[in-house]
Design a protein around this motif. Structure first.
Motif, PDB file in Angstrom:
ATOM      1  N   TYR A 146      20.907  38.814  33.931  1.00 54.43           N
ATOM      2  CA  TYR A 146      19.879  38.735  32.894  1.00 54.43           C
ATOM      3  C   TYR A 146      20.415  38.056  31.647  1.00 54.43           C
ATOM      4  N   ILE A 147      21.634  38.450  31.250  1.00 56.59           N
ATOM      5  CA  ILE A 147      22.229  37.861  30.043  1.00 56.59           C
ATOM      6  C   ILE A 147      22.477  36.374  30.242  1.00 56.59           C
ATOM      7  N   MET A 148      22.977  36.013  31.419  1.00 55.48           N
ATOM      8  CA  MET A 148      23.221  34.593  31.704  1.00 55.48           C
ATOM      9  C   MET A 148      21.931  33.799  31.598  1.00 55.48           C
ATOM     10  N   ASN A 149      20.863  34.350  32.212  1.00 53.24           N
ATOM     11  CA  ASN A 149      19.575  33.671  32.166  1.00 53.24           C
ATOM     12  C   ASN A 149      19.053  33.556  30.736  1.00 53.24           C
ATOM     13  N   TYR A 150      19.287  34.575  29.936  1.00 56.62           N
ATOM     14  CA  TYR A 150      18.855  34.553  28.538  1.00 56.62           C
ATOM     15  C   TYR A 150      19.490  33.380  27.810  1.00 56.62           C
ATOM     16  N   ILE A 151      20.801  33.243  27.987  1.00 57.01           N
ATOM     17  CA  ILE A 151      21.507  32.174  27.276  1.00 57.01           C
ATOM     18  C   ILE A 151      21.047  30.803  27.763  1.00 57.01           C
ATOM     19  N   ILE A 152      20.941  30.664  29.089  1.00 56.86           N
ATOM     20  CA  ILE A 152      20.545  29.364  29.645  1.00 56.86           C
ATOM     21  C   ILE A 152      19.124  29.009  29.213  1.00 56.86           C
ATOM     22  N   GLY A 153      18.201  29.989  29.309  1.00 57.85           N
ATOM     23  CA  GLY A 153      16.806  29.731  28.966  1.00 57.85           C
ATOM     24  C   GLY A 153      16.632  29.393  27.501  1.00 57.85           C
ATOM     25  N   LYS A 154      17.335  30.124  26.663  1.00 52.72           N
ATOM     26  CA  LYS A 154      17.248  29.892  25.217  1.00 52.72           C
ATOM     27  C   LYS A 154      17.701  28.467  24.891  1.00 52.72           C
ATOM     28  N   ASN A 155      18.807  28.075  25.493  1.00 50.20           N
ATOM     29  CA  ASN A 155      19.327  26.734  25.225  1.00 50.20           C
ATOM     30  C   ASN A 155      18.394  25.651  25.719  1.00 50.20           C
ATOM     31  N   LYS A 156      17.794  25.896  26.887  1.00 48.95           N
ATOM     32  CA  LYS A 156      16.875  24.881  27.420  1.00 48.95           C
ATOM     33  C   LYS A 156      15.674  24.708  26.504  1.00 48.95           C
ATOM     34  N   ASN A 157      15.095  25.818  26.077  1.00 52.23           N
ATOM     35  CA  ASN A 157      13.949  25.737  25.169  1.00 52.23           C
ATOM     36  C   ASN A 157      14.317  25.016  23.880  1.00 52.23           C
ATOM     37  N   HIS A 158      15.497  25.305  23.389  1.00 50.43           N
ATOM     38  CA  HIS A 158      15.948  24.663  22.153  1.00 50.43           C
ATOM     39  C   HIS A 158      16.071  23.164  22.339  1.00 50.43           C
ATOM     40  N   ARG A 159      16.640  22.768  23.472  1.00 50.49           N
ATOM     41  CA  ARG A 159      16.805  21.328  23.733  1.00 50.49           C
ATOM     42  C   ARG A 159      15.463  20.629  23.871  1.00 50.49           C
ATOM     43  N   LEU A 160      14.525  21.302  24.549  1.00 51.00           N
ATOM     44  CA  LEU A 160      13.182  20.722  24.692  1.00 51.00           C
ATOM     45  C   LEU A 160      12.535  20.534  23.323  1.00 51.00           C
ATOM     46  N   ALA A 161      12.656  21.548  22.477  1.00 46.73           N
ATOM     47  CA  ALA A 161      12.049  21.448  21.146  1.00 46.73           C
ATOM     48  C   ALA A 161      12.666  20.304  20.354  1.00 46.73           C
ATOM     49  N   GLN A 162      13.962  20.194  20.396  1.00 48.06           N
ATOM     50  CA  GLN A 162      14.633  19.118  19.660  1.00 48.06           C
ATOM     51  C   GLN A 162      14.233  17.756  20.209  1.00 48.06           C
ATOM     52  N   ALA A 163      14.097  17.668  21.520  1.00 50.00           N
ATOM     53  CA  ALA A 163      13.687  16.391  22.122  1.00 50.00           C
ATOM     54  C   ALA A 163      12.292  16.007  21.657  1.00 50.00           C
ATOM     55  N   TRP A 164      11.373  17.009  21.631  1.00 49.52           N
ATOM     56  CA  TRP A 164      10.013  16.737  21.172  1.00 49.52           C
ATOM     57  C   TRP A 164      10.041  16.236  19.732  1.00 49.52           C
ATOM     58  N   PHE A 165      10.786  16.926  18.909  1.00 44.52           N
ATOM     59  CA  PHE A 165      10.803  16.574  17.495  1.00 44.52           C
ATOM     60  C   PHE A 165      11.406  15.203  17.259  1.00 44.52           C
ATOM     61  N   SER A 166      12.469  14.902  17.945  1.00 40.09           N
ATOM     62  CA  SER A 166      13.101  13.601  17.708  1.00 40.09           C
ATOM     63  C   SER A 166      12.209  12.463  18.177  1.00 40.09           C
ATOM     64  N   SER A 167      11.394  12.680  19.224  1.00 41.76           N
ATOM     65  CA  SER A 167      10.528  11.592  19.664  1.00 41.76           C
ATOM     66  C   SER A 167       9.297  11.454  18.775  1.00 41.76           C
ATOM     67  N   HIS A 168       8.863  12.533  18.112  1.00 47.66           N
ATOM     68  CA  HIS A 168       7.650  12.488  17.293  1.00 47.66           C
ATOM     69  C   HIS A 168       7.933  12.330  15.810  1.00 47.66           C
ATOM     70  N   ARG A 169       9.170  12.422  15.473  1.00 43.59           N
ATOM     71  CA  ARG A 169       9.539  12.477  14.054  1.00 43.59           C
ATOM     72  C   ARG A 169       9.047  11.272  13.274  1.00 43.59           C
ATOM     73  N   GLU A 170       9.287  10.104  13.853  1.00 42.85           N
ATOM     74  CA  GLU A 170       8.943   8.875  13.135  1.00 42.85           C
ATOM     75  C   GLU A 170       7.452   8.810  12.853  1.00 42.85           C
ATOM     76  N   LEU A 171       6.666   9.088  13.870  1.00 40.01           N
ATOM     77  CA  LEU A 171       5.215   9.035  13.715  1.00 40.01           C
ATOM     78  C   LEU A 171       4.744  10.007  12.642  1.00 40.01           C
ATOM     79  N   LEU A 172       5.294  11.197  12.666  1.00 38.80           N
ATOM     80  CA  LEU A 172       4.868  12.205  11.699  1.00 38.80           C
ATOM     81  C   LEU A 172       5.298  11.829  10.291  1.00 38.80           C
ATOM     82  N   GLU A 173       6.509  11.330  10.169  1.00 38.32           N
ATOM     83  CA  GLU A 173       6.982  11.002   8.825  1.00 38.32           C
ATOM     84  C   GLU A 173       6.253   9.820   8.220  1.00 38.32           C
ATOM     85  N   SER A 174       5.714   8.955   9.072  1.00 35.26           N
ATOM     86  CA  SER A 174       4.952   7.837   8.530  1.00 35.26           C
ATOM     87  C   SER A 174       3.533   8.223   8.181  1.00 35.26           C
ATOM     88  N   ASN A 175       3.097   9.404   8.638  1.00 33.77           N
ATOM     89  CA  ASN A 175       1.731   9.827   8.363  1.00 33.77           C
ATOM     90  C   ASN A 175       1.617  10.960   7.359  1.00 33.77           C
TER      91      ASN A 175
END
Lengths: 477, 106
Positions: A146-175
């Motif tokens: 359970y603990i292993m899954n917690y760490i892995i899942g948390k990191n994956k979600n974090h990476r997904l969020a960062q990926a979303w933000f980095s791809s949308h950042r430019e568009l948002l900052e220009s608007n």
């Protein structure tokens, strides 16, 4: 001399025999001592001693006949020795005697040597090995998993969020002038990063643009950090979702309610949402007229609204990204889902806000990788386009073909002998709808409001009385 | 030519600060899992302590872990830690009183 030799031999042999007899004598002596020690038990012991003798005798191949003429002890000794030769599990005579004396009753009740030996398993709680603790080891292993899954899942979600933000950042900052705010800092400065609400929910507030007050983006990922959820998702696959809520000022939007999305989502929203259930009473319509895919449906207050919203660019977006669009909901009367009140109806209309809501599904159906986040960028473009479009869109104020004042006159006189079909402008229709909803609401709560008004009047009377009493007291004093 | 055709839509003067959505208006949107798991964990650990049932204590440990994993960041860590400690103490007490291994229910 011939006789001397055998006599000499005899003489020589006799000490040996004597020795033997001496041994036996010793044995005898010992036995006698033993007999003296355990004299009272002698009979019993001899009887008991006879048993093993009797049982052992068939096994004994050859017992020296001469020995049997000797004392019982000696004979026993011989047999014991023979038994030693044939079996390993024998104890000397004395021990057997002790054993038989000690375990008198036992011997009688215990199975004879012919019966098989039963090995009784020791119950596990009396064992003292690691293996018996297998349930505990299982539990601890489960916790570690359970603990292993917690760490892995948390990191994956974090990476997904960062990926979303980095791809949308430019568009948002220009608007938007403000991208990223957690509401705590003194000055309105862009934090430039997502707020982490949870291990699976991230949000971003953008503000400072024409045509809208602000935009709240919520990245609702799957609960990858919870193993139970991961297992449940194996039965029933679910998507990550991106929810965007754009709040508008009064002048930014005309009065209409409109929704488009997958059929299931439309059916659900129509039941759940306050405004959709009140203003869009018809069942979700197919979008085939605009060549939308079959699984998409439209909920609209009026036909004019649908026509106004579904322009070519919007249709283009919808068709190309139909799989990623869960629902799109534009409303000037948005107040959230229907509230379940326990006692009667709410006393006043829920507060409404002009809002545009978008729910997008992240491609991958749970098995998303950070690269998939780029696929959502065109949808953000659609959002920006919608904001500008809604600002420009105005419902038709004119009665179709005829202006409103003339229409009343013409209805009155049937000059042409035919009934005149007058259609009110879309804007008037919308106003009518809103007035109707409000009226219905007021009717429903009429009784309650009357009660409340009566209560308030009574309270006022009470207060007046109290004031008077106080004044009288003061005067009396 | 096209660089200036799209005017900058950003307006510094129209900035609105972020207000966290209040939970009073939307009680249905909140996930009740961490609260339920917390409560369940406490119940199981009390059962494990009072009735000296080892499996209750282990389930309590699992419940408190699940509650932690699902918790919101705004929640009190003290609450989380207290339920966690309670479940660990339930397990330890069960084993101190009865060091034999747990027997499976089948």
């Amino acid at each position: 001399q011939m006789l001397l030799l055998p006599f000499m031999l005899l003489l020589l042999a006799s000490p040996m025999t004597w020795g033997r007899y001496d041994d036996f004598d010793d044995g005898e002596d010992l036995a006698e001592f033993d007999d003296n020690d355990f004299a009272e038990f002698e009979d019993l012991s001899e009887d008991a001693g006879m048993e093993p003798e009797a049982t052992a005798s068939p096994r004994v191949a050859a017992a020296p006949a001469s020995d049997q003429d000797d004392d019982d002890d000696e004979a026993v000794v011989e047999i014991e020795d023979a038994q030693d030769d044939f079996e390993d599990t024998e104890t000397p005579d004395e021990d057997i005697k002790y054993d038989t004396e000690e375990f008198e009753g036992f011997e009688k009740s215990s199975p004879s040597f012919k019966d098989p030996i039963n090995i009784i398993t020791v119950p596990s709680h009396l064992q003292n090995s690691w293996e018996s603790y297998y349930m505990e080891i299982l539990m601890v292993t489960g916790l570690l998993a359970y603990i292993m899954n917690y760490i892995i899942g948390k990191n994956k979600n974090h990476r997904l969020a960062q990926a979303w933000f980095s791809s949308h950042r430019e568009l948002l900052e220009s608007n938007f002038a403000l991208v990223g705010d957690d509401g705590t800092s003194k000055e309105a400065v862009s934090t430039g990063k997502l707020n982490q609400e949870n291990e699976h929910i991230y949000n971003l507030w953008c503000s400072g643009r024409v045509c809208c007050e602000g935009m709240l983006i919520q990245l609702k990922f799957l609960k990858r950090q919870d193993l139970l959820n991961v297992l449940a998702r194996m039965m029933r696959p679910v998507c990550d979702q991106v929810q965007i809520k754009v709040t508008l000022n009064d002048e930014d939007m005309d009065t209409f309610v409109f929704a488009v999305g997958s059929r299931k989502a439309m059916a659900r929203l129509q039941k759940e949402m306050q405004d959709l259930s009140e203003f869009c009473s018809d069942k979700p319509k197919s979008g085939a007229k605009y060549s939308l895919p079959e699984f998409m449906a439209i909920l609209s207050e009026m036909g004019e609204v649908t026509d106004g919203m579904m322009d070519s660019k919007m249709v283009h977006y919808l068709i190309n990204h139909a799989d990623k669009i869960e629902s799109i909901h534009f409303s000037d009367q948005f107040s959230g889902p229907k509230l379940m009140q326990e006692e009667g109806q709410p006393l006043k209309l829920p507060e409404t806000k002009k809002t545009l809501l978008f729910t997008f599904n992240v491609p991958g159906m749970g098995n998303t990788s950070p690269k998939d986040m780029d696929a959502l960028l065109p949808l953000m473009n659609m959002v920006i386009y919608s904001i500008d479009k809604v600002k420009k869109f105005r419902l038709n104020r004119e009665v179709s073909g005829v202006s409103s004042t003339h229409a009343i006159v013409l209805i009155g006189c049937r000059v042409f002998g035919a009934s005149l079909y007058v259609s009110l402008g879309a804007s008037q229709k919308a106003d009518k709808n809103r007035a109707r909803v409000e009226e219905n609401f007021l009717k429903q709560t009429h009784a309650q409001r009357q009660e409340e008004a009566a209560q308030r009047r009574e309270q006022k009377k009470l207060e007046k009385k109290q004031m008077k009493m106080k004044q009288i007291k003061v005067k009396a004093m | 030519m096209f660089s200036n055709s799209m005017a900058d839509p950003r307006r510094q003067n129209k900035i609105l600060r972020y207000k966290p959505p209040s939970t009073d208006t939307n009680p249905t949107l909140e996930d009740p899992t961490p609260d339920y798991m917390n409560l369940l964990g406490m119940i199981f650990s009390m059962c494990g302590l009072m009735l000296k049932l080892k499996w209750c204590a282990w389930i309590a440990v699992y419940c408190s872990f699940i509650s932690f994993a699902n918790s919101r960041s705004s929640e009190d860590t003290k609450q989380m830690m207290s339920s966690f400690m309670l479940s660990i103490s339930a397990v330890v007490m069960s084993y101190l009183q009865n060091p034999q291994p747990m027997s499976p229910p089948w």
